[in-house]
Motif scaffolding. Structure first.
Motif, mmCIF file in Angstrom:
data_model
loop_
_atom_site.group_PDB
_atom_site.id
_atom_site.type_symbol
_atom_site.label_atom_id
_atom_site.label_comp_id
_atom_site.label_asym_id
_atom_site.label_seq_id
_atom_site.Cartn_x
_atom_site.Cartn_y
_atom_site.Cartn_z
ATOM 1 N N GLY A 145 -32.756 -30.857 92.018
ATOM 2 C CA GLY A 145 -32.311 -29.731 92.832
ATOM 3 C C GLY A 145 -30.903 -30.005 93.341
ATOM 4 N N PHE A 146 -30.248 -28.984 93.888
ATOM 5 C CA PHE A 146 -28.840 -29.118 94.241
ATOM 6 C C PHE A 146 -28.555 -28.427 95.574
ATOM 7 C CE2 PHE A 146 -29.331 -29.355 89.713
ATOM 8 C CZ PHE A 146 -28.567 -30.463 89.367
ATOM 9 N N THR A 147 -27.548 -28.914 96.266
ATOM 10 C CA THR A 147 -27.172 -28.356 97.554
ATOM 11 C C THR A 147 -26.413 -27.045 97.370
ATOM 12 O OG1 THR A 147 -25.042 -29.506 97.590
ATOM 13 C CG2 THR A 147 -26.957 -30.681 98.512
ATOM 14 N N GLU A 148 -26.388 -26.252 98.431
ATOM 15 C CA GLU A 148 -25.594 -25.024 98.396
ATOM 16 C C GLU A 148 -24.121 -25.331 98.189
ATOM 17 O OE1 GLU A 148 -26.259 -22.563 101.790
ATOM 18 O OE2 GLU A 148 -28.426 -22.422 101.472
ATOM 19 N N GLU A 149 -23.669 -26.447 98.744
ATOM 20 C CA GLU A 149 -22.262 -26.821 98.579
ATOM 21 C C GLU A 149 -21.925 -27.071 97.112
ATOM 22 O OE1 GLU A 149 -23.544 -27.302 102.638
ATOM 23 O OE2 GLU A 149 -24.362 -28.145 100.766
ATOM 24 N N LYS A 171 -19.330 -24.742 94.922
ATOM 25 C CA LYS A 171 -18.206 -25.398 94.257
ATOM 26 C C LYS A 171 -18.184 -25.068 92.769
ATOM 27 C CE LYS A 171 -15.950 -29.892 93.692
ATOM 28 N NZ LYS A 171 -15.725 -29.775 92.239
ATOM 29 N N ALA A 172 -19.354 -25.019 92.124
ATOM 30 C CA ALA A 172 -19.408 -24.678 90.701
ATOM 31 C C ALA A 172 -18.854 -23.279 90.455
ATOM 32 C CB ALA A 172 -20.844 -24.777 90.198
ATOM 33 N N LEU A 173 -19.168 -22.345 91.332
ATOM 34 C CA LEU A 173 -18.643 -20.982 91.199
ATOM 35 C C LEU A 173 -17.138 -20.946 91.427
ATOM 36 C CD1 LEU A 173 -21.515 -19.235 93.171
ATOM 37 C CD2 LEU A 173 -21.005 -18.831 90.760
ATOM 38 N N ARG A 174 -16.676 -21.638 92.464
ATOM 39 C CA ARG A 174 -15.236 -21.645 92.761
ATOM 40 C C ARG A 174 -14.455 -22.311 91.638
ATOM 41 N NH1 ARG A 174 -16.544 -23.563 98.017
ATOM 42 N NH2 ARG A 174 -15.716 -25.575 97.332
ATOM 43 N N PRO A 227 -25.821 -26.622 88.395
ATOM 44 C CA PRO A 227 -25.120 -25.374 88.695
ATOM 45 C C PRO A 227 -23.970 -25.097 87.733
ATOM 46 C CG PRO A 227 -25.590 -26.554 90.719
ATOM 47 C CD PRO A 227 -25.965 -27.479 89.592
ATOM 48 N N GLU A 228 -23.279 -26.146 87.311
ATOM 49 C CA GLU A 228 -22.183 -25.965 86.360
ATOM 50 C C GLU A 228 -22.693 -25.444 85.027
ATOM 51 O OE1 GLU A 228 -21.081 -28.634 89.589
ATOM 52 O OE2 GLU A 228 -22.745 -28.724 88.157
ATOM 53 N N ASP A 229 -23.834 -25.971 84.573
ATOM 54 C CA ASP A 229 -24.446 -25.462 83.342
ATOM 55 C C ASP A 229 -24.795 -23.986 83.486
ATOM 56 O OD1 ASP A 229 -24.404 -28.058 82.306
ATOM 57 O OD2 ASP A 229 -26.481 -28.463 82.892
ATOM 58 N N ALA A 230 -25.347 -23.618 84.629
ATOM 59 C CA ALA A 230 -25.760 -22.231 84.850
ATOM 60 C C ALA A 230 -24.566 -21.291 84.835
ATOM 61 C CB ALA A 230 -26.515 -22.113 86.172
ATOM 62 N N VAL A 231 -23.478 -21.680 85.498
ATOM 63 C CA VAL A 231 -22.278 -20.837 85.524
ATOM 64 C C VAL A 231 -21.707 -20.706 84.114
ATOM 65 C CG1 VAL A 231 -19.914 -20.658 86.370
ATOM 66 C CG2 VAL A 231 -21.746 -21.339 87.933
ATOM 67 N N ALA A 232 -21.645 -21.811 83.367
ATOM 68 C CA ALA A 232 -21.091 -21.770 82.016
ATOM 69 C C ALA A 232 -21.923 -20.877 81.108
ATOM 70 C CB ALA A 232 -21.010 -23.182 81.441
ATOM 71 N N CYS A 233 -23.253 -20.986 81.184
ATOM 72 C CA CYS A 233 -24.127 -20.151 80.356
ATOM 73 C C CYS A 233 -23.976 -18.681 80.732
ATOM 74 C CB CYS A 233 -25.569 -20.610 80.512
ATOM 75 S SG CYS A 233 -26.746 -19.783 79.413
ATOM 76 N N TYR A 234 -23.911 -18.398 82.011
ATOM 77 C CA TYR A 234 -23.712 -17.025 82.482
ATOM 78 C C TYR A 234 -22.411 -16.431 81.939
ATOM 79 C CZ TYR A 234 -21.749 -13.746 85.931
ATOM 80 O OH TYR A 234 -21.100 -12.702 86.544
ATOM 81 N N LEU A 235 -21.346 -17.225 81.949
ATOM 82 C CA LEU A 235 -20.040 -16.705 81.533
ATOM 83 C C LEU A 235 -19.943 -16.493 80.028
ATOM 84 C CD1 LEU A 235 -17.652 -18.776 83.850
ATOM 85 C CD2 LEU A 235 -18.216 -16.341 84.021
ATOM 86 N N ARG A 236 -20.579 -17.341 79.232
ATOM 87 C CA ARG A 236 -20.395 -17.233 77.782
ATOM 88 C C ARG A 236 -21.425 -16.330 77.112
ATOM 89 N NH1 ARG A 236 -22.452 -22.540 77.986
ATOM 90 N NH2 ARG A 236 -24.500 -22.713 77.010
#
Length: 539
Positions: free
Chosen positions: A326-330, A334-337, A499-508
């Motif tokens: 699991g991951f913190t909100e921070e 940060k992954a989104l920013r 979270p970084e994986d999730a953002v990358a998958c969402y974008l591509r």
């Protein structure tokens, strides 16, 4: 007592058990981003220790599933943990099916049960009572049901060991043209046994996997086209016959277990037991009244075989599905920013996401700790409206980029599942297939497969409160107590891990929006009613 369980075959994984608690459990692929990674689970081991807040010197026992000859697990474990000092743990080598049986039973809710494990290395039949598992019968190489399924999967143009779930879905489009000829491939024997007629196959040198022989090709024709190309009715009919053959064999095994053990509960594990349509028939036709299926038994089962079976520690008292990172909100923000994604923080992410799904958006849902096993179960999921008949095509073409015949799965409120599906049996790990009730099929076309079936996940408030809240909000808006879903990944990658994986998958991909913890990102900000008011409420 800390027991670290390790498996290193396909889907290498690590699990950490502390007496009656499953502290952590994760597959190596989630960290390396190599699907079905079979290397030593170095990152998964490190995660388990980090989650517990301990060093390797605090581990009491190490349980290694299906140990490969010539490897040095003690040295590899120390290297994985970056540990150079002394350790005090003992290393236990746990036989493959013994680990599977332990994972199936000790992690189940049953005090006693029959146990059935099926995969590419064979079949194991056992009976369990309290903290003891007694093995009754074993059918090994080269007569495994998993090897049969893998061989025909390859013949149909799919990837053995990877695409068996696609063949199961394809079977729904076929008919019984080849069911009787397929009966010659597999003979059922007394006392819960089965034998392959090996003249139909070319066994591989490493065991556990077959290819079809010239005799098979003469009888059923040339191999199918590569996966992704146009599929023929012949391929669909062969898939139907294969699924029917697997189900016939499993019902034979389960029937013998039911008669021999006298118990009404069945615990299953192994690759063949990952087939929800098979499990649905086992529950409804084999004489068992309850069924528990374990989605990822190897490393966890090895740890439990040592912790419970050998040292008599308590069985796990709580759930084990959501034991990944699991991951913190921070970290999420940060992954989104860092990716330059425009995002907001609505006051109630479940309410907002439910409304947007009801509006037709496909949403990536990333919450809490990751689920174990091969399927997104509401913490790493792609979600769509089950009422919309276009949801399946849009998900398959734009987001998952997979074969068009693959269905979406319903995630239904546990308390309402009996209103939509034949049999309201709990299915928290999406490992039971049921028929959608006739009068409901027009209401939820996105989750109703061509044969009227669905691969059902039941969601309880206790088991997953955030996902239950999302579905409840959707029901309040639409009257339908479920969402249509798929695992949060592109077709050839593992389920998103960070979270970084999730953002990358969402974008591509063609996903419309992302609910990353409490944060909301979308590719179409127009038509977001109430978002500003929700943000003000949150502040």
């Amino acid at each position: 007592m800390y027991v670290l369980g390790i498996s290193r075959a396909h889907d290498s994984a690590a699990a950490l058990v502390r007496d009656g608690e499953i502290v952590a459990f994760a597959e190596e692929e989630r960290f390396t981003r190599v699907r079905h990674d079979g290397r030593f689970p170095r990152r998964a081991v490190a995660y388990c220790l980090e989650q517990a807040g301990i060093g390797l010197d605090e581990v009491d026992q190490v349980a290694v599933h299906g140990q490969r000859a010539g490897s040095r697990p003690g040295w590899e474990i120390k290297e994985a943990a970056g540990h150079t000092g002394p350790v005090g743990y003992g290393v236990h080598l746990v036989e493959h099916h013994r680990a599977y049986a332990a994972g199936a039973f000790y992690a189940s809710p049953f005090d006693s049960a029959a146990v059935l494990t099926m995969d590419g290395t064979g079949t194991c039949l056992a009976v369990a009572d309290g903290v003891r598992i007694r093995h009754l019968r074993h059918v090994g190489d080269p007569h495994s049901l998993g090897a049969l399924y893998a061989a025909v999967t390859g013949y149909l143009g799919f990837r053995p060991g990877l695409d068996e779930d696609k063949v199961m879905a394809l079977a729904a489009y076929g008919d019984d043209t080849y069911v009787q000829p397929f009966a010659d491939l597999l003979r059922l024997t007394p006392y819960g046994g089965h034998e392959l007629d090996l003249s139909w196959f070319e066994p591989h040198a490493d065991g556990g996997r077959h290819a079809v022989s010239a005799k098979f090709l003469d009888a059923f024709g040339p191999p199918g086209p590569p996966a992704g190309e146009t599929l023929t009715q012949h391929s669909m009919d062969v898939a139907f016959a294969l699924q029917a053959t697997l189900e016939r064999a499993a019902l034979h095994l389960a029937g013998w277990l039911r008669e021999t053990t006298g118990t009404t509960r069945l615990a299953v594990a192994g690759e063949a037991a990952m087939n929800p349509m098979l499990n649905g028939r086992l529950l409804t036709e084999s004489g068992f009244e309850e069924l528990s299926a374990q989605p990822a038994a190897a490393s966890l089962g090895a740890a439990l075989e040592v912790s419970v079976g050998l040292y008599g520690r308590p069985r796990p008292a709580g759930g084990h599905v959501f034991a990944g990172p699991g991951f913190t909100e921070e970290r999420m923000e940060k992954a989104l920013r860092d990716a330059g994604v425009d995002y907001r923080r609505p006051g109630d992410i479940a309410r907002h996401a439910a409304a947007r799904i009801a509006d037709g958006l496909i949403v990536g849902w990333f919450q809490g700790r990751a689920e174990c096993g091969p399927r997104g179960l509401g913490n790493r999921s792609l979600l769509a409206d089950p009422r919309d008949p276009t949801s399946t095509a849009r998900m398959n073409e734009r987001v998952r980029r997979r074969e068009p015949f693959l269905p979406l799965a319903p995630s239904c409120l546990a308390e309402r599942s009996g209103d939509y599906f034949a049999g309201g049996h709990p299915s928290p790990a999406m490992l039971l297939g049921f028929d959608v009730l006739d009068h409901r099929r027009g209401e939820v076309p996105a989750i109703t497969h061509v044969d009227g079936s669905a691969r059902v996940q039941t969601v309880s408030r206790a088991g997953n409160p955030s996902f239950h809240a999302l579905i409840t909000r959707f029901e309040e808006l639409t009257g339908v107590p479920m969402l249509a879903g798929a695992s949060f990944r592109d077709d050839d990658e593992p389920i998103v891990g960070t979270p970084e994986d999730a953002v990358a998958c969402y974008l591509r991909t063609g996903a419309d929006a992302l609910a990353l913890g409490p944060f909301w990102a979308t590719k179409r900000w127009s038509g977001e009613p109430g978002l500003q008011e929700e943000e003000e409420e949150a502040r």
